[in-house]
Design an enzyme around this catalytic site. Structure first.
Site, PDB file in Angstrom:
ATOM      1  N   TRP A   7       0.817  -1.220   0.000  1.00 19.37           N
ATOM      2  CA  TRP A   7       0.000   0.000   0.000  1.00 19.37           C
ATOM      3  C   TRP A   7       0.844   1.261   0.000  1.00 19.37           C
ATOM      4  O   TRP A   7       0.300   2.372   0.003  1.00 19.37           O
ATOM      5  CB  TRP A   7      -0.914   0.015   1.241  1.00 19.37           C
ATOM      6  CG  TRP A   7      -1.974  -1.048   1.232  1.00 19.37           C
ATOM      7  CD1 TRP A   7      -2.486  -1.689   0.139  1.00 19.37           C
ATOM      8  CD2 TRP A   7      -2.653  -1.589   2.374  1.00 19.37           C
ATOM      9  NE1 TRP A   7      -3.446  -2.589   0.529  1.00 19.37           N
ATOM     10  CE2 TRP A   7      -3.568  -2.550   1.899  1.00 19.37           C
ATOM     11  CE3 TRP A   7      -2.583  -1.362   3.741  1.00 19.37           C
ATOM     12  CZ2 TRP A   7      -4.402  -3.272   2.753  1.00 19.37           C
ATOM     13  CZ3 TRP A   7      -3.404  -2.081   4.591  1.00 19.37           C
ATOM     14  CH2 TRP A   7      -4.307  -3.021   4.094  1.00 19.37           C
ATOM     15  N   LYS A   8       2.184   1.116   0.086  1.00 21.22           N
ATOM     16  CA  LYS A   8       3.061   2.285   0.225  1.00 21.22           C
ATOM     17  C   LYS A   8       2.566   3.127   1.410  1.00 21.22           C
ATOM     18  O   LYS A   8       2.139   2.560   2.415  1.00 21.22           O
ATOM     19  CB  LYS A   8       3.139   3.061  -1.091  1.00 21.22           C
ATOM     20  CG  LYS A   8       3.520   2.135  -2.264  1.00 21.22           C
ATOM     21  CD  LYS A   8       3.873   2.860  -3.530  1.00 21.22           C
ATOM     22  CE  LYS A   8       4.221   1.848  -4.621  1.00 21.22           C
ATOM     23  NZ  LYS A   8       4.729   2.458  -5.836  1.00 21.22           N
ATOM     24  N   HIS A  93      12.809  -1.408  -2.737  1.00 18.42           N
ATOM     25  CA  HIS A  93      11.919  -0.817  -3.736  1.00 18.42           C
ATOM     26  C   HIS A  93      12.601   0.431  -4.316  1.00 18.42           C
ATOM     27  O   HIS A  93      13.348   1.118  -3.614  1.00 18.42           O
ATOM     28  CB  HIS A  93      10.585  -0.439  -3.082  1.00 18.42           C
ATOM     29  CG  HIS A  93       9.565   0.012  -4.089  1.00 18.42           C
ATOM     30  ND1 HIS A  93       9.541   1.294  -4.587  1.00 18.42           N
ATOM     31  CD2 HIS A  93       8.573  -0.651  -4.719  1.00 18.42           C
ATOM     32  CE1 HIS A  93       8.565   1.400  -5.469  1.00 18.42           C
ATOM     33  NE2 HIS A  93       7.958   0.229  -5.573  1.00 18.42           N
ATOM     34  N   GLU A 165      10.903  -4.831 -11.049  1.00 23.25           N
ATOM     35  CA  GLU A 165      10.046  -3.654 -11.125  1.00 23.25           C
ATOM     36  C   GLU A 165      10.778  -2.555 -11.885  1.00 23.25           C
ATOM     37  O   GLU A 165      11.509  -1.750 -11.268  1.00 23.25           O
ATOM     38  CB  GLU A 165       9.714  -3.154  -9.714  1.00 23.25           C
ATOM     39  CG  GLU A 165       9.009  -4.197  -8.862  1.00 23.25           C
ATOM     40  CD  GLU A 165       8.007  -3.556  -7.922  1.00 23.25           C
ATOM     41  OE1 GLU A 165       6.991  -4.181  -7.663  1.00 23.25           O
ATOM     42  OE2 GLU A 165       8.233  -2.418  -7.472  1.00 23.25           O
ATOM     43  N   GLY A 171       4.063   3.532 -11.025  1.00 24.45           N
ATOM     44  CA  GLY A 171       3.375   4.759 -10.627  1.00 24.45           C
ATOM     45  C   GLY A 171       2.510   5.361 -11.709  1.00 24.45           C
ATOM     46  O   GLY A 171       2.604   5.005 -12.883  1.00 24.45           O
ATOM     47  N   SER A 203       2.769  -0.938 -12.599  1.00 22.03           N
ATOM     48  CA  SER A 203       1.531  -0.712 -13.354  1.00 22.03           C
ATOM     49  C   SER A 203       0.766  -1.997 -13.685  1.00 22.03           C
ATOM     50  O   SER A 203       0.119  -2.088 -14.724  1.00 22.03           O
ATOM     51  CB  SER A 203       1.808   0.084 -14.632  1.00 22.03           C
ATOM     52  OG  SER A 203       2.213   1.403 -14.306  1.00 22.03           O
ATOM     53  N   GLY A 224       0.541  -2.392  -7.192  1.00 19.53           N
ATOM     54  CA  GLY A 224       0.479  -1.131  -6.459  1.00 19.53           C
ATOM     55  C   GLY A 224      -0.913  -0.540  -6.492  1.00 19.53           C
ATOM     56  O   GLY A 224      -1.860  -1.089  -5.928  1.00 19.53           O
TER      57      GLY A 224
HETATM   58  P1  PGA Z   1       2.151   0.608  -9.330  1.00 19.00           P
HETATM   59  O1  PGA Z   1       3.284   0.350  -8.223  1.00 19.00           O
HETATM   60  O2  PGA Z   1       1.465  -0.720  -9.583  1.00 19.00           O
HETATM   61  O3  PGA Z   1       1.249   1.606  -8.719  1.00 19.00           O
HETATM   62  O4  PGA Z   1       2.852   1.074 -10.564  1.00 19.00           O
HETATM   63  C1  PGA Z   1       4.047  -0.797  -8.311  1.00 19.00           C
HETATM   64  C2  PGA Z   1       5.140  -0.828  -7.302  1.00 19.00           C
HETATM   65  O5  PGA Z   1       5.693   0.225  -6.936  1.00 19.00           O
HETATM   66  O6  PGA Z   1       5.489  -1.920  -6.855  1.00 19.00           O
END
Ligand code: PGA
Length: 246
Positions: A7-8, A93, A165, A171, A203, A224
């Protein structure tokens, strides 16, 4: 198949509880090789763990400090995470590497802490856009992975998960990677680290999940934004499981 999300820096404790309850209520039957996980911010680990009790949902943390304990204001140790019941710790990350200057060496030290505490490190690697444009994506990713795994005992490698990644694919507003871009990187990682499960992240969305998991040497997805809503996560999970079991 492994499907999980971080979830960051999102979700309060009640939001975390609600998400976990909704996901656990909607989990499809999992096979012996299927693993599902969520990585909340530190403050929501305990409520997420409580809401996931007696379900297969694994719970992780987004970072750890490389020392056992001591004068490291603002940091969290592996023992503290284990005490909360964490199963997984995400490390390296690109946001940690770029915004918080984490080096491969620091990440290797964190991997050691996580393994010693009995948890699973989920290590992220990935190249930026200029590196890909220069045709050096695979070499760069391999060098990041080797820099970390050089410090891991051979018998501990299978306890690690690795997520590819690409930084340019992460993002909002970024370009999702295609299976054709991912396949050679995953093939090289599989050749170099045959015992390590390989996830793809960047993504991942409802409309590309099936194609991504069908890519050779992709063992799972690390999601994400598209999984911040519980139903988004469940849709991606179902798409991934039905693609790989068919
Ligand atoms: P995102 O993030 O799916 O929103 O691009 C992926 C991630 O940072 O692992």
């Amino acid at each position: 198949m492994i499907v999980g999300t971080s979830w960051k820096m999102n979700k309060t404790r009640p939001e975390a509880q609600a998400w976990v309850a909704e996901v656990c209520a909607g989990l499809p039957p999992l096979g012996a090789d299927d693993q599902v996980f969520v990585i909340p911010p530190f403050t929501a680990i305990a409520p997420a763990k409580e809401a996931a009790a007696n379900t297969p949902l694994l719970v992780g943390a987004q970072n750890v400090h490389e020392a056992d304990a001591g004068a490291f204001t603002g940091e969290i140790s592996a023992a503290m995470l284990r005490e909360l019941g964490c199963d997984i710790v995400e490390l390296g990350h690109s946001e940690r590497r770029t915004l918080f200057n984490e080096s491969d060496l620091a990440i290797a030290a964190k991997v050691h802490q996580v393994l010693t505490a009995g948890m699973r490190p989920l290590i992220c690697v990935g190249e930026d856009a200029p590196t890909r444009e220069a045709g050096k994506a695979t070499d760069y990713v391999l060098s990041q992975a080797h820099a970390v795994f050089a410090h891991v005992q051979p018998n501990e490698l299978a306890d690690c998960w690795l997520a590819y990644e690409p930084v340019w694919a992460i993002g909002s507003g970024s370009t999702p990677a295609t299976p054709a871009q991912i396949a050679p990187v995953h093939a090289a990682l599989r050749d170099n680290f045959p015992t390590i499960p390989l996830l793809y992240g960047g993504s991942v969305a409802i409309d590309n999940a099936a194609a991504l998991v069908a890519t050779p040497a992709v063992d799972g997805l690390f999601v994400g934004r598209a999984a911040l809503a519980a139903q988004g996560f469940l849709t991606i999970l179902n798409a991934s499981l039905s693609t790989t079991s068919s």
